[in-house]
Write a protein that holds these residues in place. Sequence first.
Motif, PDB file in Angstrom:
ATOM      1  N   SER A 159      37.579  44.583  40.786  1.00 38.14           N
ATOM      2  CA  SER A 159      37.031  43.378  41.241  1.00 38.14           C
ATOM      3  C   SER A 159      37.598  42.300  40.230  1.00 38.14           C
ATOM      4  O   SER A 159      37.198  41.993  39.274  1.00 38.14           O
ATOM      5  CB  SER A 159      35.528  43.534  41.091  1.00 38.14           C
ATOM      6  OG  SER A 159      34.756  42.433  41.527  1.00 38.14           O
ATOM      7  N   SER A 161      38.438  38.489  39.171  1.00 34.76           N
ATOM      8  CA  SER A 161      37.351  37.490  39.444  1.00 34.76           C
ATOM      9  C   SER A 161      38.008  36.053  39.318  1.00 34.76           C
ATOM     10  O   SER A 161      37.487  34.855  39.545  1.00 34.76           O
ATOM     11  CB  SER A 161      36.156  37.456  38.284  1.00 34.76           C
ATOM     12  OG  SER A 161      36.542  37.298  37.089  1.00 34.76           O
ATOM     13  N   ASN A 288      37.706  38.997  45.021  1.00 29.87           N
ATOM     14  CA  ASN A 288      37.752  39.583  46.463  1.00 29.87           C
ATOM     15  C   ASN A 288      36.813  38.827  47.332  1.00 29.87           C
ATOM     16  O   ASN A 288      37.217  38.989  48.463  1.00 29.87           O
ATOM     17  CB  ASN A 288      37.480  41.286  46.075  1.00 29.87           C
ATOM     18  CG  ASN A 288      38.341  42.089  46.995  1.00 29.87           C
ATOM     19  OD1 ASN A 288      38.686  42.754  46.908  1.00 29.87           O
ATOM     20  ND2 ASN A 288      38.570  41.400  48.283  1.00 29.87           N
ATOM     21  N   GLY A 329      35.637  47.958  38.704  1.00 32.88           N
ATOM     22  CA  GLY A 329      35.018  48.062  40.086  1.00 32.88           C
ATOM     23  C   GLY A 329      33.779  48.987  39.825  1.00 32.88           C
ATOM     24  O   GLY A 329      33.569  49.634  38.887  1.00 32.88           O
TER      25      GLY A 329
END
Lengths: 438, 291
Positions: A159, A161, A288, A329
């Motif tokens: 993930s 950002s 994402n 994640g």
Amino acid sequence: MKKMLLMGLTIMMVVVLAACGSNNKAGSETGNSAAGGSGQISLSIWHNFSGDDQRAKTMRGLIEQYQSAHPEVKLDVQAIPADGYKQRLKTVAAANELPDVFLTNPGSMIAEFYNGDLIQPIDDLLSAHQGEWSDQFLPGAFDALSFDGKVYGAPINLSPSTILYYNSALFEKYNVKVPETWDELMTAVQAFKDNNIIPIVMGNKANWVANSTVMSVLGDRVTGSDWYLNAVKGEGASFTDPEFVQALTYFKQLADAGAFQDGANSIDNAQAEQLFSQEQAAMTLGGNWTLTDLASTASEDFLNKVEVTTFPSVPDGKGESNAVTASTGTGFALNKKVEGAARDAALDLIYTISGPDAQKAIAESNILVNYKVDMDTAKATPLFTKTYELISSVPFAPVYDAYMSSAGTEALNNGLQELMLGGDPAAVAKKVQEAQGN
Amino acid sequence: MISTMHFKRFITLALLPSLLLYAFFVIVPVFWSMYYGFFEWKGIGPLKYVGLENFSEVISDPIFWRALKNNLIIVAASILGQVPIALVLALLLRKSSLLHRFIRSAVFMPMVLSTVVVGLIWGYIYHPQFGLVNTVLEHIGLGSWKRAWLSDRSANMYAVSVPIIWNFIGPYLIMFIAAIQNIPSEIEDACKIDGTRPFQKLFYVTLPMIRGTINVVIVMCIAGSLKAFDQVFIMTGGGPAQSTELLATYMYNNTFNVYRYGYGSAVSTAIVVISGGLIAISQLVFRNKAE
């Protein structure tokens, strides 16, 4: 009357929290059925893939796949919308009624379950599938899901950002260079402002956005990751240090220069993405989710204009000049109370939904994974492929709110809004340190 | 006599279930929440007794006082906005012609909407780039008045008050109309015979006759405004930088975002005390006036 209802619900929650303090129904049920030898095992699983997007469908498909392959397991699946997921999980955790298998964020969220002695390691599953699965994760994939050398979850996504998405057509039209340094960024901001284009669009009504998508990377550029991780632990660094105040000052400089649109603090993320896809804004920072949202709402024509890069470097920064902040994640954690045959079944379930086939299926649903996959590029969008290539070529840095305490995060989130309204960086730094230090 | 005894017993029995539910879900939690206020508790793990620390922190936190001030702005906006508007509309719309009924329904309509929907609609009306308010200001030549209504700290508390006023005029309007229609027709006749002028009738007959209703409405306004939460929570979440924080959003954010259940409980207790105090004051004021 609505208000009454809301108050009632809040109050009810308090009662439920209190009344169920010592109840451990979920665990004993599982234990009984396993010991009873009836052959029937019941497992409960919670996740937040309740939506209609590709990834949610893929994940629900994987769980169904497990269910049909294992008729002997009675699976109780709960899909909870992402917005309330964390709260729901915290509430059942307080009541000691966590589901057997559940999705959790890495870093500070899983740490609370670990500190509450509510979860157990899954190292045996990882070593059982070493060659074909657990060795294939990217370096550091398990870091934020491990404690004391033991792994408590396998990440099912990566993930990032702070990917800088930009509209290349607007850059060409106004003859602006894609910024690589701080000065170039300030020049670009001024150039777009002169042409009535929003330089960087941001929807910071839910106040985590400025923190996760701008401050995390800006802070990392100025201070470096080590300083940040030390400051979080309060070991030899503090948020009142001059380097952090300098990072906040940079943020304020951006805001003062008008980089973010008017009223950025009163629109949400979706509305900001809307302005970006209507070509009223040149840049936006995101993860994402931006990719998924744009892919599902914006036109093909617009998507072809979007390019991705990393946030510009800052003068004399101590951090990597091209790092992207990313959390390792989310992953599935295993309730401490699950044992015996139920535990084997639960590990099998975790493997089905986060194993090699699952990782590939997830990547092909346009979600970045923390895992080496041979992707079928035909199945993913071109923008996704570009992002995947960018992500595979840069170092990672910590996302701020994955490591700081809830109170520290909230103080920084509010502090950044304060700065956008003309606050003082040193005062904000002091408040963050006070909240984090507690 | 026996039948009255039976009847009383029946009333007690019939009331018991709802009374028990009310006690269990409303009264008990209030005290439970007070109890939690004495602990430091994250929602997970053990409770740590800290005595009055949470309560003293509530009192010394400037954000708590800002939240209280914001709540009082909502109280004032409700009393000064909802009550006069509802009263004027009730005086104008008491007939039952088609037009009057239509306007009445239009005024009542927002009450039927979910408050979340109200919050979302007004969020769009105040949108800084393509919101209705800014677009209208631009077109009527007041472009310099344009602002980010929900972000600008000097305006946002007033901006969030408007939807709340708009949302709850309906029920007060209905109550006022009912009260006006309850004025006996003999008095109307007497007015006609005496040749009362309209404004005399308004100030010496109508308003004194519905005084009780006005008092009730004002108490409801105060109680409702202290609980204000949903519209503001949807529009701003208490932000930016906690500038539109209300007591209820302050409690919610501390409990469910920062996970300080103990501190949140202390804030809830403070809300109960403050609400009780304000209601008591308003009751006293009206009682004195009535005497």
